[in-house]
Design an enzyme around this catalytic site. Structure first.
Site, PDB file in Angstrom:
ATOM      1  N   ASP A  98      -5.337   5.246 -21.614  1.00 14.25           N
ATOM      2  CA  ASP A  98      -4.075   4.982 -20.918  1.00 14.25           C
ATOM      3  C   ASP A  98      -4.248   4.022 -19.745  1.00 14.25           C
ATOM      4  O   ASP A  98      -3.258   3.601 -19.140  1.00 14.25           O
ATOM      5  CB  ASP A  98      -3.464   6.289 -20.390  1.00 14.25           C
ATOM      6  CG  ASP A  98      -3.137   7.264 -21.509  1.00 14.25           C
ATOM      7  OD1 ASP A  98      -2.644   6.803 -22.554  1.00 14.25           O
ATOM      8  OD2 ASP A  98      -3.387   8.471 -21.343  1.00 14.25           O
ATOM      9  N   CYS A 129      -0.627   2.836  22.536  1.00 16.43           N
ATOM     10  CA  CYS A 129       0.701   2.653  21.948  1.00 16.43           C
ATOM     11  C   CYS A 129       0.584   1.811  20.694  1.00 16.43           C
ATOM     12  O   CYS A 129      -0.511   1.424  20.283  1.00 16.43           O
ATOM     13  CB  CYS A 129       1.653   1.994  22.941  1.00 16.43           C
ATOM     14  SG  CYS A 129       1.252   0.259  23.284  1.00 16.43           S
ATOM     15  N   ASP A 183      -3.244  10.425 -19.101  1.00 18.38           N
ATOM     16  CA  ASP A 183      -4.385  11.210 -18.615  1.00 18.38           C
ATOM     17  C   ASP A 183      -5.729  10.683 -19.083  1.00 18.38           C
ATOM     18  O   ASP A 183      -6.769  11.126 -18.598  1.00 18.38           O
ATOM     19  CB  ASP A 183      -4.250  12.666 -19.074  1.00 18.38           C
ATOM     20  CG  ASP A 183      -4.622  12.847 -20.541  1.00 18.38           C
ATOM     21  OD1 ASP A 183      -4.183  12.007 -21.362  1.00 18.38           O
ATOM     22  OD2 ASP A 183      -5.346  13.795 -20.861  1.00 18.38           O
ATOM     23  N   ASP A 216       2.619   9.303 -22.081  1.00 16.58           N
ATOM     24  CA  ASP A 216       1.641   9.446 -23.144  1.00 16.58           C
ATOM     25  C   ASP A 216       1.851  10.832 -23.760  1.00 16.58           C
ATOM     26  O   ASP A 216       2.369  11.737 -23.097  1.00 16.58           O
ATOM     27  CB  ASP A 216       0.231   9.310 -22.559  1.00 16.58           C
ATOM     28  CG  ASP A 216      -0.837   9.629 -23.579  1.00 16.58           C
ATOM     29  OD1 ASP A 216      -0.784   9.065 -24.682  1.00 16.58           O
ATOM     30  OD2 ASP A 216      -1.709  10.466 -23.279  1.00 16.58           O
ATOM     31  N   CYS A 268      -1.315  -1.426  20.834  1.00 20.69           N
ATOM     32  CA  CYS A 268      -2.779  -1.279  20.748  1.00 20.69           C
ATOM     33  C   CYS A 268      -3.227  -1.281  19.285  1.00 20.69           C
ATOM     34  O   CYS A 268      -4.223  -1.915  18.928  1.00 20.69           O
ATOM     35  CB  CYS A 268      -3.225   0.031  21.401  1.00 20.69           C
ATOM     36  SG  CYS A 268      -2.935   0.124  23.172  1.00 20.69           S
TER      37      CYS A 268
END
Length: 767
Positions: free
Chosen positions: A659, A23, A655, A435, A26
């Site tokens: 950046d 459960c 990308d 960007d 645990c």
């Protein structure tokens, strides 16, 4: 400080399956045990996935040491790696489900006649002995795991859900046996000796049924993860130098190997097509349904499916370096992460069971004190009911199942979310900074215009007669205009990014022999074809070599420049032959994405290092109101800091390596999947297909996931706040209602199932 930084740089973060958790309590104990170990920087245990995410310093600890610590706590950690181990774990889970299913149906089958005897035929001869005989295998055989696990917890001075079940059913069963064997004790006091065999049996049956349904439901929430792992093929077909093909296990494939992919096959690793063409289904990675054409120089990714045609490709990335492996790793890490609210819930779950046991004992004592005649019987029933109805599992499952379902659905849509906090904060974003290159635009120079000078649009045979015999000019193919062939052949030798755009545009042209090739930095290139020198470069390069330029080409060049396109000049030794216009095209989805974000009340701005004219044109075409041009990477980060100081929640989308500073500064960093690995590593979210319309999707998904978490937590808390007092018998003095332990068992099972089922609804929600 330097030592600390070096130590942090060397840390390892891995996911390990955890075995034998019963459960949420645990999961809390395993997490606490791991976090106490030397060398462990952080550990998070996801009960819904039975997975531990551990970041540790390998110089201070190891998976083996952590495994031993978990075993001493009464659980186990699977530290072995490899495909065989993954298959073995899946086999264990299937066996557990089969075992649970068999025990559940047997418990139900035996409980039905027990209930029938206890409720309807209680006056038949030997009724108590029949119920005793039928309930014994239910409690001690089919429910054996509850008692075994409770004993393990007791030996280690801890408790969990199994403790509550074992106590409630064990007390009900033993008290019933005592009443069957010594009924005179109660008769002498004028009381009827009640038995609770049907209560003990039905509780076991209901809780087994609840766990069976819960196990099934938890499997649904992690189905996205299983689908991703299932995309990995086991073998690949390698082509050797002599052209012979051999099927080998995936583990034997090396970088640089040439593989062949036939129609209908899965691509085994990442690579670049070297021969042939086809269409590939990449929807499992990008979420995009349309097949992607693949030809020479195209990139292909592991796990995608070749639809038609056969092609060869050269291996670039294998094993853990492939895009698919990166996605799987990100999804695993994200599904194993926790929201801040989950930490509070975990603390509650860790003390929940001891508190419930205390309440049950007090309930029993109060009944005896307040009702000396029937208090023992009613108190015992109330005590058992309290033990049964309390459910830490519903609390423990509320957040992780929703997070697993939400992140799984986003992965299916081609949106990779690094952790639960990124998922949660996405809905709060009110400024998106984009960007330009590679984000709003495709980030790949493309030749869009090619204008020939007058007299250079003749067919190639006339051109060859002018410069020599065809057999002596190194021709490979005789199907294209001569100007195209020469331009292509020279640019093919150049390493400039714009030259690649020319080479791609004229990919079907003939490759001619180019002599005396020379690259002049900042100006262009030159070379000889059929003894004639040709020049490719900017206008200044043409002027320096006294190249004559006709008015028509000048006008065309001015037009292309006005359209913000880069102009490349192509000339022979005396006269300009042609010009090419090259641009970085705006993505087809950029304007749509900007409109969708603005419709949600989100401000959109563009940050670029490009010149103001180009930035203004791109912003105008995509509907972006605010833009900043000629910005350095640090200026982008400073601008984001400024927005944050104004109370804005900023998402940066980029990308490239340039950046990464701005991505790290933002509240939510989003990387485009086709960009650099550094950008993806920094980002909290990655869009595999580089489609900006996925950002509004991610925001909507974040809203749905957080709403689901709140619903789950509300009902889990309300359930326990209402059910536990009712179970103590608080309503009995008012309306004479005392909750049956059997009904309590059904309610407890239903609470966990309802929480998981509510999370599963995320999978079918429309975004």
């Amino acid at each position: 400080m330097p030592t600390l930084l070096i130590s942090l740089m060397k840390t390892i973060k891995r996911n390990y399956p955890v075995v034998d958790m019963g459960c949420a309590a645990c999961a809390g104990r395993v997490e606490k045990t791991l976090n106490r170990q030397n060398g462990v920087l952080s550990a998070s245990v996801n009960y819904a996935l039975a997975m531990a995410t551990i970041e540790y310093n390998p110089t201070e600890t190891s998976p083996g040491i952590l495994k031993k610590a978990i075993q001493e706590a009464g659980y186990d950690l699977v530290i072995e790696t490899g495909d065989d181990v993954a298959d073995e774990i899946e086999k264990v889970h299937r066996e557990k489900y089969r075992h649970l299913k068999m025990h559940t149906f047997l418990a139900i089958a035996l409980s039905v006649p027990i209930v029938a005897v206890g409720m309807i035929f209680m006056n038949m001869p030997y009724a108590n002995y029949i119920m005793w005989a039928l309930s014994t295998p239910v409690v001690f055989q089919l429910g054996k795991d509850f008692f075994v696990n409770a004993w393990k917890r007791f030996r280690r001075r801890s408790t969990n859900m199994d403790t509550l079940v074992a106590l409630s059913t064990g007390i009900a069963y033993l008290f019933s046996v005592f009443n069957v064997l010594f009924p005179e004790l109660w008769h002498s006091k004028g009381l009827h000796p009640h038995v609770y065999f049907e209560t003990a049996s039905v509780i076991i049956a209901f809780i087994l049924l609840g766990r069976l349904l819960e196990e099934k439901a938890k499997g649904y929430t992690s189905s996205a993860m299983k689908k991703l792992i299932g995309l990995q093929p086991k073998t690949a077909t390698v082509v050797n130098a002599s052209g012979r093909q051999k099927v080998v296990p995936l583990s034997q494939v090396k970088v640089g190997d040439v593989l062949v992919v036939k129609p209908g096959e899965k691509i085994a690793v990442d690579g670049i097509v070297t021969e042939g063409s086809s269409c590939v289904n990449e929807s499992m990675l990008s979420g995009e349904p349309l097949p992607i054409p693949k030809e020479r120089s195209s990139r292909v990714f592991a796990g995608t499916i070749n639809l038609k045609g056969s092609f060869h490709f050269k291996t670039e990335k294998i094993g853990a370096e492939t895009m698919l492996a990166h996605i799987i790793r990100m999804v695993q890490d994200a599904q194993g992460s926790k929201l801040p609210v989950q930490k509070l819930v975990d603390k509650i779950a860790s003390i929940f069971v001891p508190v419930i046991i205390s309440i049950s004992v007090l309930t029993f004592l109060f009944w005896i004190i307040l009702d000396p005649v029937n208090g023992f019987t009613f108190g015992l029933q109330a005590m058992v009911t309290v033990l049964v109805i309390a459910c830490p599992c519903a609390l423990g499952l509320a957040t992780p199942t929703a997070v697993v379902a939400g992140i799984g659905k986003s992965a299916e849509r081609g949106i990779l979310i690094r952790d639960a906090e990124s998922l949660e904060i996405t809905r709060k974003v009110n400024v998106v900074a984009l960007d330009k290159t590679g984000t709003v635009t495709e980030g790949k120079p493309v030749l869009t215009d090619f204008v020939r000078a007058n007299g250079y649009d003749r067919n190639k045979n006339e051109y060859c007669n002018r410069y020599g015999d065809e057999e002596d000019n190194g021709r490979v193919d005789n199907s294209n205009n001569e100007v195209d062939d020469i331009f292509y052949s020279i640019e093919k030798l150049s390493e400039h990014p714009l030259a690649e755009a020319v080479a791609n545009y004229f990919a079907g042209s003939s490759q001619l022999v180019v002599d005396d090739f020379e690259s002049i930095t900042g100006k262009g290139v030159k070379g000889k074809v059929c003894g004639t020198t040709y020049y490719v470069g900017n206008r200044k390069f043409m002027s320096e070599n006294n190249i004559a330029i006709e008015d028509g080409l000048t006008a065309a060049a001015n037009r292309l420049t006005g359209e913000l396109k880069t102009v490349i000049w192509f000339a022979d030794k005396t006269k300009a032959v042609a010009i090419a216009g090259i641009t970085d095209r705006i993505r087809d989805t950029s304007a749509k994405a900007v409109a969708a974000l603005r419709s949600r009340g989100i401000d959109v701005c563009m940050l670029t290092g490009d010149n103001d004219a180009t930035a203004r044109e791109i912003a105008s075409k995509t509907g972006i109101e605010h833009y900043k041009s000629e910005m350095s990477p640090h200026e982008k980060a400073a601008y984001i800091r400024q927005l944050q100081s104004e109370g804005k929640i900023v998402s940066m989308v980029g990308d490239g390596i340039n950046d990464s500073v701005a991505l790290a500064q933002s509240d939510l960093s989003i990387a485009m999947g086709g960009g650099s690995d550094i950008a993806m590593d920094v980002a909290g979210m990655t869009i595999v297909s580089s489609d900006l319309t996925k950002i509004p999707e991610a925001i909507r998904l974040s809203e749905l996931t957080v709403r689901t978490i709140r619903q789950n937590l509300f009902w889990a808390f309300i359930y326990n706040l209402i059910s536990v007092p009712v179970a103590t018998g608080i309503l009995y003095p008012v309306i004479g209602f005392l909750l049956s332990p059997a009904i309590a068992g059904a309610a407890m099972a239903l609470s966990s199932i309802s929480v998981v089922t509510n999370s599963i609804r995320l999978k079918v929600k429309k975004i």
